[in-house]
Design a protein around this motif. Structure first.
Motif, PDB file in Angstrom:
ATOM      1  N   PHE A  41       0.848  -1.218  -0.039  1.00 28.00           N
ATOM      2  CA  PHE A  41      -0.025  -0.091  -0.136  1.00 28.00           C
ATOM      3  C   PHE A  41       0.868   1.376  -0.109  1.00 28.00           C
ATOM      4  N   ALA A  42       2.052   1.310   0.666  1.00 27.44           N
ATOM      5  CA  ALA A  42       2.857   2.378   1.029  1.00 27.44           C
ATOM      6  C   ALA A  42       3.620   2.695  -0.624  1.00 27.44           C
ATOM      7  N   ALA A  43       3.612   1.799  -1.417  1.00 28.11           N
ATOM      8  CA  ALA A  43       4.124   1.859  -2.948  1.00 28.11           C
ATOM      9  C   ALA A  43       3.298   2.690  -3.725  1.00 28.11           C
ATOM     10  N   ASN A  44       1.807   2.472  -3.354  1.00 26.46           N
ATOM     11  CA  ASN A  44       0.859   3.271  -4.018  1.00 26.46           C
ATOM     12  C   ASN A  44      -0.274   3.908  -2.977  1.00 26.46           C
ATOM     13  N   PRO A  45       0.139   4.773  -2.223  1.00 24.92           N
ATOM     14  CA  PRO A  45      -0.630   5.403  -1.088  1.00 24.92           C
ATOM     15  C   PRO A  45      -2.155   6.215  -1.298  1.00 24.92           C
ATOM     16  N   VAL A  46      -2.849   6.025  -0.474  1.00 25.44           N
ATOM     17  CA  VAL A  46      -4.122   6.524  -0.491  1.00 25.44           C
ATOM     18  C   VAL A  46      -4.494   7.297   0.778  1.00 25.44           C
ATOM     19  N   THR A  47      -5.036   8.561   0.473  1.00 30.55           N
ATOM     20  CA  THR A  47      -5.356   9.211   1.863  1.00 30.55           C
ATOM     21  C   THR A  47      -6.902   9.231   2.093  1.00 30.55           C
ATOM     22  N   ILE A  48      -7.383   9.605   3.397  1.00 35.32           N
ATOM     23  CA  ILE A  48      -8.600   9.941   3.473  1.00 35.32           C
ATOM     24  C   ILE A  48      -9.123  11.194   2.631  1.00 35.32           C
ATOM     25  N   THR A  51     -14.854  10.817   6.934  1.00 33.00           N
ATOM     26  CA  THR A  51     -14.202  11.352   8.097  1.00 33.00           C
ATOM     27  C   THR A  51     -14.082  10.427   9.375  1.00 33.00           C
ATOM     28  N   ALA A  52     -14.846   9.692   9.632  1.00 36.00           N
ATOM     29  CA  ALA A  52     -14.965   8.815  10.583  1.00 36.00           C
ATOM     30  C   ALA A  52     -14.496   7.478  10.531  1.00 36.00           C
ATOM     31  N   ARG A  53     -13.676   7.364   9.363  1.00 31.52           N
ATOM     32  CA  ARG A  53     -13.042   6.266   9.038  1.00 31.52           C
ATOM     33  C   ARG A  53     -13.808   4.957   9.179  1.00 31.52           C
ATOM     34  N   ARG A  54     -14.970   5.036   8.646  1.00 27.60           N
ATOM     35  CA  ARG A  54     -15.812   3.821   8.757  1.00 27.60           C
ATOM     36  C   ARG A  54     -15.942   3.414   7.078  1.00 27.60           C
ATOM     37  N   ILE A  55     -14.920   3.017   6.563  1.00 24.37           N
ATOM     38  CA  ILE A  55     -14.928   2.707   5.062  1.00 24.37           C
ATOM     39  C   ILE A  55     -15.937   1.925   4.573  1.00 24.37           C
ATOM     40  N   ILE A  86     -18.255   2.712   1.512  1.00 30.07           N
ATOM     41  CA  ILE A  86     -18.406   2.154   0.030  1.00 30.07           C
ATOM     42  C   ILE A  86     -19.648   1.525  -0.152  1.00 30.07           C
ATOM     43  N   GLY A  87     -20.346   1.229   0.944  1.00 33.87           N
ATOM     44  CA  GLY A  87     -21.886   0.636   0.849  1.00 33.87           C
ATOM     45  C   GLY A  87     -22.873   1.871   0.156  1.00 33.87           C
ATOM     46  N   GLU A  88     -22.698   3.019   0.864  1.00 36.73           N
ATOM     47  CA  GLU A  88     -23.371   4.082   0.288  1.00 36.73           C
ATOM     48  C   GLU A  88     -23.101   4.474  -1.178  1.00 36.73           C
ATOM     49  N   VAL A  89     -21.638   4.506  -1.602  1.00 32.87           N
ATOM     50  CA  VAL A  89     -21.393   4.690  -3.080  1.00 32.87           C
ATOM     51  C   VAL A  89     -21.956   3.643  -3.928  1.00 32.87           C
ATOM     52  N   GLU A  90     -21.774   2.351  -3.518  1.00 29.02           N
ATOM     53  CA  GLU A  90     -22.377   1.270  -4.219  1.00 29.02           C
ATOM     54  C   GLU A  90     -23.771   1.207  -4.552  1.00 29.02           C
ATOM     55  N   ARG A  91     -24.521   2.166  -3.890  1.00 31.31           N
ATOM     56  CA  ARG A  91     -26.084   2.097  -4.008  1.00 31.31           C
ATOM     57  C   ARG A  91     -26.454   3.338  -4.818  1.00 31.31           C
ATOM     58  N   ASP A 112     -15.715   2.576  -9.559  1.00 30.54           N
ATOM     59  CA  ASP A 112     -15.098   1.334  -9.324  1.00 30.54           C
ATOM     60  C   ASP A 112     -13.499   1.429  -8.920  1.00 30.54           C
ATOM     61  N   THR A 113     -12.988   2.553  -9.436  1.00 30.62           N
ATOM     62  CA  THR A 113     -11.395   2.794  -9.054  1.00 30.62           C
ATOM     63  C   THR A 113     -11.313   3.134  -7.677  1.00 30.62           C
ATOM     64  N   TRP A 114     -12.380   4.284  -7.117  1.00 28.83           N
ATOM     65  CA  TRP A 114     -12.464   4.746  -6.002  1.00 28.83           C
ATOM     66  C   TRP A 114     -12.926   3.809  -5.202  1.00 28.83           C
ATOM     67  N   ILE A 115     -13.779   2.715  -5.354  1.00 26.50           N
ATOM     68  CA  ILE A 115     -14.196   1.660  -4.315  1.00 26.50           C
ATOM     69  C   ILE A 115     -13.025   0.714  -4.018  1.00 26.50           C
ATOM     70  N   ALA A 116     -11.997   0.448  -5.274  1.00 29.74           N
ATOM     71  CA  ALA A 116     -11.034  -0.339  -5.042  1.00 29.74           C
ATOM     72  C   ALA A 116     -10.056   0.218  -4.142  1.00 29.74           C
ATOM     73  N   ASP A 117      -9.770   1.678  -4.197  1.00 31.33           N
ATOM     74  CA  ASP A 117      -8.606   2.246  -3.543  1.00 31.33           C
ATOM     75  C   ASP A 117      -9.370   2.342  -1.887  1.00 31.33           C
ATOM     76  N   ALA A 118     -10.430   2.457  -1.765  1.00 29.65           N
ATOM     77  CA  ALA A 118     -11.252   2.414  -0.375  1.00 29.65           C
ATOM     78  C   ALA A 118     -10.935   1.290   0.236  1.00 29.65           C
ATOM     79  N   ARG A 119     -11.238   0.197  -0.636  1.00 28.61           N
ATOM     80  CA  ARG A 119     -10.680  -1.176  -0.111  1.00 28.61           C
ATOM     81  C   ARG A 119      -9.466  -1.533   0.350  1.00 28.61           C
ATOM     82  N   ARG A 120      -8.634  -0.828  -0.307  1.00 27.02           N
ATOM     83  CA  ARG A 120      -6.972  -1.110  -0.082  1.00 27.02           C
ATOM     84  C   ARG A 120      -6.727  -0.201   1.253  1.00 27.02           C
TER      85      ARG A 120
END
Length: 301
Positions: A155-162, A221-225, A229-234, A242-250
């Protein structure tokens, strides 16, 4: 008659010579007495007076013979007992010092591992490269949690932040709130059924795409990833995220891996290693201990 008495009366009127000589004699005797008393006192103070007195009878050879020494066996046993007692005390003290040193080294190794995990979490949250922290993670945790260590390093090789996820979600909002024109019939039907189910559960305002996006931001913001993700998938245009969801899961996976590393540093009984690569086998002071008479212990026996 007168001639005879006249010469006899003249000697009676002269002073007696014996009175002066008697006084001189008494004075000489007094001086001698005082000198004798002073001499006796001086001899007594010097100890010479005891030497002038009668000497005690000579002691016999039996009286001067020293007491017989104890048997050699008893003396040797007493000496051996004393030496063994001292050696036992020294061994006990050394064993206690060694145990305390071993415990201190183990606790220090756990504390260092926990600090390394905290440093990795801080760098991950900032999106910074791990650098030498990755080497410490491999050294200390690779034997205990290889998957978690590899997850953090990848993950540190391709980081993602909140903040990055929130910004990307904001940019994707227009696409997420509209239905894609190239959706298949099955996808449209699935979204319709999902929307109908959600409408029955929530009000129309809460089920709107804008409300879902707002809730997704709050969850990030509350780090309840998972909830974000569930809200975005609906959302109607969820395929655009799709890319955002994959990064959020990572991001969620790396947070769980960091939690696991921190727990390992505190509770791992055997496979944790210190900075020199030595196993930390000292039990953790935070590890729960079963009470005496616990059914699990009886079953294990």
């Amino acid at each position: 008659m007168q001639d005879i008495s006249a010469p006899l009366a003249s000697p009676a009127s002269a002073p007696p010579p014996r009175s002066r000589s008697a006084g001189l004699t008494l004075f000489a005797l007094l001086i001698a007495f005082l000198l004798g008393a002073a001499l006796v006192a001086w001899l007594s103070a010097r100890g010479y007076l005891a030497m002038l007195g009668p000497q005690p009878a000579a002691t016999t050879a039996a009286d001067t013979t020293p007491a017989a020494p104890p048997p050699p066996d008893a003396a040797r046993l007493a000496a051996i007992g004393t030496v063994e007692g001292r050696l036992a005390m020294l061994e006990d003290r050394i064993s206690r010092v060694d145990f305390q040193t071993h415990a201190a080294a183990g606790n220090a190794g756990r504390a260092e591992g926990l600090l390394i995990a905290f440093a990795a979490r801080r760098m991950i949250d900032r999106g910074e490269p791990l650098g030498h922290v990755s080497d410490q993670l491999r050294l200390r945790f690779m034997n205990a949690q290889p998957r978690a260590v590899q997850t953090v390093i990848d993950f540190a090789a391709n980081p993602v932040t909140i903040d990055g996820l929130a910004a990307r979600l904001e940019a994707l909002s227009p696409e997420l709130t509209v239905t894609q024109s190239d959706e298949s019939l099955w996808d449209r039907a699935r979204h319709e059924v999902t929307s109908l189910f959600v409408v029955r559960r929530d009000s129309g305002a809460l089920a709107s795409p804008a409300a879902r996006i707002d809730r997704a931001r709050v969850m990030l913001t509350a780090r309840r990833i998972d909830n974000a993700i569930g809200e975005v998938e609906r959302l109607p245009g969820a395929d655009a995220a799709d890319t955002w969801i994959a990064d959020a899961r990572r991001f969620e996976a790396v947070q769980k891996a960091l939690d696991l590393l921190e727990t390992t540093a505190m509770l791992e009984p055997a496979r944790l290693q210190d900075g020199e690569g030595q196993a930390v086998d000292q039990p953790s002071p935070l590890a729960p201990t079963a009470p005496m008479g616990d059914p699990t212990e009886a079953a294990a026996e």
